[in-house]
Design a protein around this motif. Structure first.
Motif, mmCIF file in Angstrom:
data_model
loop_
_atom_site.group_PDB
_atom_site.id
_atom_site.type_symbol
_atom_site.label_atom_id
_atom_site.label_comp_id
_atom_site.label_asym_id
_atom_site.label_seq_id
_atom_site.Cartn_x
_atom_site.Cartn_y
_atom_site.Cartn_z
ATOM 1 N N ILE A 1 5.686 8.648 -7.923
ATOM 2 C CA ILE A 1 5.226 9.940 -8.409
ATOM 3 C C ILE A 1 4.191 9.670 -9.490
ATOM 4 O O ILE A 1 4.440 8.875 -10.400
ATOM 5 N N GLY A 2 3.040 10.316 -9.397
ATOM 6 C CA GLY A 2 2.008 10.026 -10.373
ATOM 7 C C GLY A 2 1.121 11.203 -10.701
ATOM 8 O O GLY A 2 1.234 12.278 -10.109
ATOM 9 N N THR A 3 0.233 10.956 -11.665
ATOM 10 C CA THR A 3 -0.794 11.916 -12.033
ATOM 11 C C THR A 3 -2.133 11.211 -12.037
ATOM 12 O O THR A 3 -2.213 10.002 -12.272
ATOM 13 N N TYR A 4 -3.166 11.967 -11.755
ATOM 14 C CA TYR A 4 -4.532 11.454 -11.777
ATOM 15 C C TYR A 4 -5.359 12.431 -12.580
ATOM 16 O O TYR A 4 -5.200 13.652 -12.461
ATOM 17 N N VAL B 1 0.840 -1.190 0.000
ATOM 18 C CA VAL B 1 0.000 0.000 0.000
ATOM 19 C C VAL B 1 0.878 1.245 0.000
ATOM 20 O O VAL B 1 1.879 1.312 0.707
ATOM 21 N N TRP B 2 0.481 2.230 -0.781
ATOM 22 C CA TRP B 2 1.149 3.524 -0.861
ATOM 23 C C TRP B 2 0.091 4.597 -0.664
ATOM 24 O O TRP B 2 -1.012 4.488 -1.188
ATOM 25 N N LEU B 3 0.408 5.641 0.087
ATOM 26 C CA LEU B 3 -0.553 6.699 0.391
ATOM 27 C C LEU B 3 -0.001 8.062 0.002
ATOM 28 O O LEU B 3 1.205 8.291 0.076
ATOM 29 N N GLY B 4 -0.903 8.958 -0.389
ATOM 30 C CA GLY B 4 -0.493 10.317 -0.724
ATOM 31 C C GLY B 4 -1.696 11.218 -0.881
ATOM 32 O O GLY B 4 -2.833 10.757 -0.945
ATOM 33 N N SER B 5 -1.442 12.516 -0.953
ATOM 34 C CA SER B 5 -2.504 13.506 -1.137
ATOM 35 C C SER B 5 -2.440 14.073 -2.541
ATOM 36 O O SER B 5 -1.365 14.460 -3.016
ATOM 37 N N LEU B 6 -3.589 14.110 -3.199
ATOM 38 C CA LEU B 6 -3.660 14.719 -4.522
ATOM 39 C C LEU B 6 -3.444 16.222 -4.399
ATOM 40 O O LEU B 6 -3.933 16.858 -3.458
ATOM 41 N N VAL B 7 -2.706 16.786 -5.348
ATOM 42 C CA VAL B 7 -2.499 18.226 -5.427
ATOM 43 C C VAL B 7 -3.094 18.662 -6.760
ATOM 44 O O VAL B 7 -2.618 18.266 -7.825
ATOM 45 N N THR B 8 -4.131 19.472 -6.695
ATOM 46 C CA THR B 8 -4.879 19.861 -7.891
ATOM 47 C C THR B 8 -4.048 20.751 -8.806
ATOM 48 O O THR B 8 -3.485 21.753 -8.366
ATOM 49 N N ASP B 9 -3.967 20.358 -10.076
ATOM 50 C CA ASP B 9 -3.340 21.184 -11.104
ATOM 51 C C ASP B 9 -4.398 21.952 -11.884
ATOM 52 O O ASP B 9 -4.164 23.073 -12.337
ATOM 53 N N GLY C 1 -9.018 22.135 -12.312
ATOM 54 C CA GLY C 1 -10.350 21.618 -12.014
ATOM 55 C C GLY C 1 -10.588 21.407 -10.533
ATOM 56 O O GLY C 1 -9.986 22.058 -9.681
ATOM 57 N N SER C 2 -11.471 20.460 -10.231
ATOM 58 C CA SER C 2 -11.846 20.148 -8.852
ATOM 59 C C SER C 2 -11.521 18.686 -8.565
ATOM 60 O O SER C 2 -12.134 17.792 -9.140
ATOM 61 N N CYS C 3 -10.572 18.454 -7.664
ATOM 62 C CA CYS C 3 -10.097 17.104 -7.361
ATOM 63 C C CYS C 3 -10.371 16.745 -5.903
ATOM 64 O O CYS C 3 -10.453 17.630 -5.049
ATOM 65 N N PRO C 4 -10.472 15.448 -5.590
ATOM 66 C CA PRO C 4 -10.694 15.020 -4.199
ATOM 67 C C PRO C 4 -9.406 15.104 -3.380
ATOM 68 O O PRO C 4 -8.636 14.160 -3.288
ATOM 69 N N CYS D 1 -10.922 16.961 -13.385
ATOM 70 C CA CYS D 1 -9.784 17.086 -12.473
ATOM 71 C C CYS D 1 -8.488 16.645 -13.142
ATOM 72 O O CYS D 1 -8.459 15.679 -13.888
ATOM 73 N N ARG D 2 -7.439 17.373 -12.847
ATOM 74 C CA ARG D 2 -6.084 16.933 -13.182
ATOM 75 C C ARG D 2 -5.238 17.251 -11.961
ATOM 76 O O ARG D 2 -5.223 18.382 -11.473
ATOM 77 N N ALA D 3 -4.529 16.222 -11.455
ATOM 78 C CA ALA D 3 -3.740 16.405 -10.232
ATOM 79 C C ALA D 3 -2.471 15.583 -10.296
ATOM 80 O O ALA D 3 -2.368 14.626 -11.059
ATOM 81 N N HIS D 4 -1.499 15.971 -9.482
ATOM 82 C CA HIS D 4 -0.299 15.165 -9.318
ATOM 83 C C HIS D 4 -0.251 14.681 -7.870
ATOM 84 O O HIS D 4 -0.915 15.247 -6.990
ATOM 85 N N ILE D 5 0.536 13.634 -7.651
ATOM 86 C CA ILE D 5 0.563 13.015 -6.322
ATOM 87 C C ILE D 5 1.920 12.373 -6.087
ATOM 88 O O ILE D 5 2.554 11.863 -7.018
ATOM 89 N N THR D 6 2.375 12.428 -4.848
ATOM 90 C CA THR D 6 3.547 11.688 -4.403
ATOM 91 C C THR D 6 3.052 10.686 -3.366
ATOM 92 O O THR D 6 2.454 11.079 -2.363
#
Length: 147
Positions: free
Chosen positions: A119-122, A40-48, A50-53, A127-132
Motif C-alpha cells: 500500500i503506498g502513496t505517490y 515486480v509489483w503492479l497497481g493503478s494510481l487513484v488520484t486524491d 490534482g492530475s495523476c497518471p 498530483c497526490r495519489a494512493h496505490i495498492t
C-alpha cells in the motif's frame, strides 16, 4: 563429444524462484509483501488531488539493494535504497527535478507491506495519489514480466 554450455545464473534464478514458491505455498502466502517483497509489483494510481497518471499501471520493482517506481508506467523512474534486514519493511523512492521556473521539486513514492500487497502513496507538485500494488500474477501476467 558434445559440449554443453550452462548458464548458471539462470539455473540459480530458477532454483531461487522455486524455493520462494515453496516457501509461499508452505506458509499460506500471508504477508508475502513483508517476507519476500523482491520482484515486480503492479497497481493503478487513484488520484486524491490534482492530475495523476492513472491511465496505465504503475510498476514497483524491488531488487537486492534498489527500489524503482514508475508512476503510470511512464518514462519517469523514482529510485530508492532497499535494505532487506530492516523490519518492518518500508519502501521509499524519490526523484529530484528542476521545473521550468528553475525551482526544485520532488516526486515521491512511499509504501508499506500489507498482507500480500504493498500500500503506498505517490506525490509531486501536481498530483497526490494512493496505490495498492500486487504481484504480476494478480493481473494474469505471471510470465510476462521477468523476476
Amino acid at each position: 563429444m558434445v559440449k554443453i554450455k550452462l548458464n548458471y545464473s539462470k539455473i540459480k534464478a530458477t532454483l531461487m524462484g522455486s524455493a520462494l514458491l515453496t516457501l509461499v505455498a508452505c506458509g499460506g502466502g500471508n504477508n508475502l509483501a513483508e517476507r519476500h517483497p523482491e520482484g515486480v509489483w503492479l497497481g493503478s494510481l487513484v488520484t486524491d488531488q490534482g492530475s495523476c497518471p492513472t491511465e496505465h499501471l504503475s510498476a514497483l520493482r524491488i531488487q537486492k539493494k534498489v527500489i524503482l517506481f514508475s508512476p503510470g508506467n511512464g518514462a519517469i523512474i523514482l529510485r530508492g535504497n532497499y535494505n532487506s534486514k530492516l523490519h518492518p519493511r518500508h519502501f521509499t523512492a524519490r526523484l529530484d527535478k528542476v521545473g521550468m521556473d528553475h525551482k526544485p521539486y520532488v516526486l515521491l513514492f512511499d509504501g508499506k507491506p500489507k498482507e500480500n500487497t504493498i500500500i503506498g502513496t505517490y506525490g509531486n507538485p501536481d498530483c497526490r495519489a494512493h496505490i495498492t500494488l500486487y504481484p504480476p500474477r494478480h493481473y494474469g501476467l505471471s510470465e510476462a514480466i521477468a523476476p
